[in-house]
Design a protein around this motif. Structure first.
Motif, mmCIF file in Angstrom:
data_model
loop_
_atom_site.group_PDB
_atom_site.id
_atom_site.type_symbol
_atom_site.label_atom_id
_atom_site.label_comp_id
_atom_site.label_asym_id
_atom_site.label_seq_id
_atom_site.Cartn_x
_atom_site.Cartn_y
_atom_site.Cartn_z
ATOM 1 N N THR A 3 7.653 -8.133 -10.993
ATOM 2 C CA THR A 3 7.922 -9.481 -11.422
ATOM 3 C C THR A 3 8.355 -10.113 -10.200
ATOM 4 O OG1 THR A 3 9.082 -8.491 -13.410
ATOM 5 C CG2 THR A 3 9.724 -10.650 -12.769
ATOM 6 N N SER A 5 9.840 -13.683 -8.801
ATOM 7 C CA SER A 5 10.774 -14.807 -9.259
ATOM 8 C C SER A 5 10.563 -16.023 -8.333
ATOM 9 C CB SER A 5 12.078 -14.287 -9.433
ATOM 10 O OG SER A 5 12.472 -13.839 -8.233
ATOM 11 N N TYR A 123 -0.533 -12.836 -20.816
ATOM 12 C CA TYR A 123 0.613 -13.482 -20.674
ATOM 13 C C TYR A 123 0.527 -14.638 -20.302
ATOM 14 C CZ TYR A 123 5.286 -14.525 -18.563
ATOM 15 O OH TYR A 123 6.291 -14.751 -18.201
ATOM 16 N N GLN A 126 5.940 -18.885 -18.407
ATOM 17 C CA GLN A 126 7.506 -19.080 -19.007
ATOM 18 C C GLN A 126 7.303 -20.503 -19.955
ATOM 19 O OE1 GLN A 126 10.207 -17.486 -19.049
ATOM 20 N NE2 GLN A 126 9.082 -15.865 -17.831
#
Length: 135
Positions: A3, A5, A123, A126
């Motif tokens: 991940t 960020s 995916y 966000q």
């Protein structure tokens, strides 16, 4: 799965930053410093690569990120073309050109790989996730 960020963690952003810093060293060490038009174009295109990667990442949606990566890839090509002009105007040696050209090609290939990944992943990022979770 790793991940990430922050855009600063992206290998392609780090490579683009190095490319921008390599350009600054060219300005400091060659007569490119006096070729204002080419210098400004190279500053803009090298900076655009790292800036577009960062902006696309911060937008948090895969489609937007992919679009910004496409723009970054175009700016990377601009920079590569401008390297040829530096070589032709004898601001840099063939050896220096080969070094910078090679790094630029790696960035372009990594950008294309990342674009392909985003096109094929399920995916959506966000912004998509937030929209879906509010329904």
């Amino acid at each position: 799965m790793v991940t990430i960020s922050k855009f600063e963690e992206l290998d392609i952003w780090q490579l683009a930053r190095t490319q921008t810093n390599d350009f600054l060293l060219l300005v400091e060490s060659t007569s490119l410093t006096k070729d204002y038009e080419l210098r400004n174009q190279m500053n803009a295109s090298s900076g655009s690569v790292m800036d577009c990667i960062a902006e696309g990442f911060e937008r948090s949606g895969n489609n937007e990120f992919k679009n910004f990566l496409v723009v970054a890839k175009g700016s990377n090509g601009d920079y590569r073309s401008q390297l040829y002009r530096c070589l032709d105007r004898k601001y840099i040696s063939q050896e220096k050109f080969d070094e910078l050209h090679g790094k630029n090609i790696i960035i372009g290939n990594k950008l294309m790989s990342f674009i392909s990944y985003l096109q094929n992943t399920n995916y959506k990022g966000q912004s998509r996730k937030q929209k879906d979770s509010s329904n």
